[in-house]
Design a protein around this motif. Sequence first.
Motif, short mmCIF file in Angstrom:
data_model
loop_
_atom_site.label_atom_id
_atom_site.label_comp_id
_atom_site.label_asym_id
_atom_site.label_seq_id
_atom_site.Cartn_x
_atom_site.Cartn_y
_atom_site.Cartn_z
N ALA A 68 16.25 39.66 -16.28
CA ALA A 68 14.98 39.91 -16.96
C ALA A 68 14.76 41.39 -17.23
CB ALA A 68 13.83 39.35 -16.12
N SER A 69 15.09 42.25 -16.27
CA SER A 69 14.84 43.68 -16.49
C SER A 69 15.73 44.25 -17.58
CB SER A 69 15.01 44.46 -15.18
OG SER A 69 16.34 44.38 -14.74
N ALA A 70 16.90 43.65 -17.78
CA ALA A 70 17.78 44.09 -18.86
C ALA A 70 17.50 43.33 -20.15
CB ALA A 70 19.24 43.89 -18.46
N ASP A 71 16.64 42.32 -20.10
CA ASP A 71 16.32 41.46 -21.24
C ASP A 71 17.61 41.05 -21.95
OD1 ASP A 71 14.70 39.99 -22.95
OD2 ASP A 71 14.49 41.64 -24.37
N MET A 72 18.52 40.45 -21.16
CA MET A 72 19.87 40.14 -21.66
C MET A 72 19.84 39.12 -22.79
SD MET A 72 22.17 39.91 -18.24
CE MET A 72 22.19 41.24 -17.05
N ASP A 73 20.64 39.40 -23.82
CA ASP A 73 20.86 38.38 -24.84
C ASP A 73 21.93 37.43 -24.30
OD1 ASP A 73 23.44 39.46 -25.33
OD2 ASP A 73 22.68 40.71 -26.98
N LEU A 74 22.26 36.40 -25.07
CA LEU A 74 23.16 35.37 -24.55
C LEU A 74 24.57 35.90 -24.30
CD1 LEU A 74 21.90 32.27 -26.54
CD2 LEU A 74 21.36 32.98 -24.21
N ASN A 75 25.05 36.84 -25.10
CA ASN A 75 26.37 37.42 -24.87
C ASN A 75 26.40 38.25 -23.59
OD1 ASN A 75 27.47 36.29 -27.20
ND2 ASN A 75 26.88 38.05 -28.46
N ALA A 100 22.03 30.11 -17.04
CA ALA A 100 22.12 30.36 -18.49
C ALA A 100 21.15 29.47 -19.25
CB ALA A 100 23.55 30.14 -18.97
N LYS A 101 21.09 28.20 -18.90
CA LYS A 101 20.16 27.29 -19.57
C LYS A 101 18.72 27.70 -19.31
CE LYS A 101 18.91 22.47 -20.11
NZ LYS A 101 19.10 21.11 -19.67
N PHE A 102 18.42 28.05 -18.07
CA PHE A 102 17.07 28.50 -17.72
C PHE A 102 16.68 29.73 -18.54
CE2 PHE A 102 14.25 31.31 -15.41
CZ PHE A 102 13.18 30.48 -15.16
N TRP A 103 17.57 30.72 -18.60
CA TRP A 103 17.26 31.96 -19.31
C TRP A 103 17.09 31.70 -20.81
CZ3 TRP A 103 14.92 36.12 -18.45
CH2 TRP A 103 15.01 37.21 -19.30
N LYS A 104 17.91 30.83 -21.35
CA LYS A 104 17.81 30.51 -22.78
C LYS A 104 16.42 29.93 -23.08
CE LYS A 104 19.97 27.74 -26.39
NZ LYS A 104 20.95 26.73 -26.70
N ASN A 105 15.90 29.09 -22.18
CA ASN A 105 14.60 28.46 -22.39
C ASN A 105 13.40 29.33 -22.03
OD1 ASN A 105 15.81 26.08 -23.29
ND2 ASN A 105 15.99 25.27 -21.22
N ARG A 107 13.48 33.00 -21.67
CA ARG A 107 13.63 34.44 -21.93
C ARG A 107 12.39 35.03 -22.61
NH1 ARG A 107 17.70 37.44 -26.17
NH2 ARG A 107 17.05 39.54 -25.61
N THR A 108 11.92 34.41 -23.65
CA THR A 108 10.80 34.97 -24.42
C THR A 108 9.54 35.07 -23.57
OG1 THR A 108 11.75 34.03 -26.43
CG2 THR A 108 9.44 34.70 -26.53
N LYS A 109 9.23 34.01 -22.82
CA LYS A 109 8.01 34.03 -22.00
C LYS A 109 8.09 35.08 -20.89
CE LYS A 109 5.85 30.40 -20.72
NZ LYS A 109 5.54 29.09 -20.12
N ILE A 110 9.25 35.19 -20.25
CA ILE A 110 9.40 36.18 -19.18
C ILE A 110 9.32 37.58 -19.76
CG2 ILE A 110 11.04 37.14 -17.51
CD1 ILE A 110 11.88 34.26 -16.86
#
Length: 183
Positions: A68-75, A100-105, A107-110
């Motif tokens: 979250a702190s790095a706001d990682m994209d999928l790559n 990965a699935k959790f972050w994909k769903n 990411r925007t809200k976090i």
Amino acid sequence: MAAPEQPPLPPEGSKPLSTLLSGIAQAAYYGNADITEDLLRGQLYPEAAPEEFRALRAKMGGLLQSIASADMDLNQLEAFLTAQTKKQGGITSDQAAVIAKFWKNHRTKIHESLINQSRWDNVLKNMNWRVDLKSQSRHIDQINTPVAIVELELGKNGQLIPVFLPVNIAVTERNVVDTDLIK
């Protein structure tokens, strides 16, 4: 006509892990104080010893915080999780898939939550100032020196936050005012 292929069933522990990640996000990023470690353990991993669950929660919380702190994209996320699976004491590939699935769903809200937690509203609600004379000081030469007190009320998420800025004022022979913030 052949029946459509069913997606593979998720690994046995993916649902509790996904829910654990959601609970960590609720507590850490959405300010839900009702989500406690004891609640998560009791609901998701009741058979786990408290120390074992604490270690899992700390590991997943640390990974989520890094992501979250790095706001990682999928790559970036894929590279990060791959490195975590190869690391001694890291995570399994099933855990990486759940993360990965959790972050994909989520990411925007976090990301929005982190922005809202760190952003000040651009609002100055109130400002007051006055000039005082110091009546006490550690050093005798600072007594009776003028000090400006500036009080600012800044707005953040509907809250007023008072900020006090004491400023030393030095009047020179040419009547030019010089100010220094007191640290």
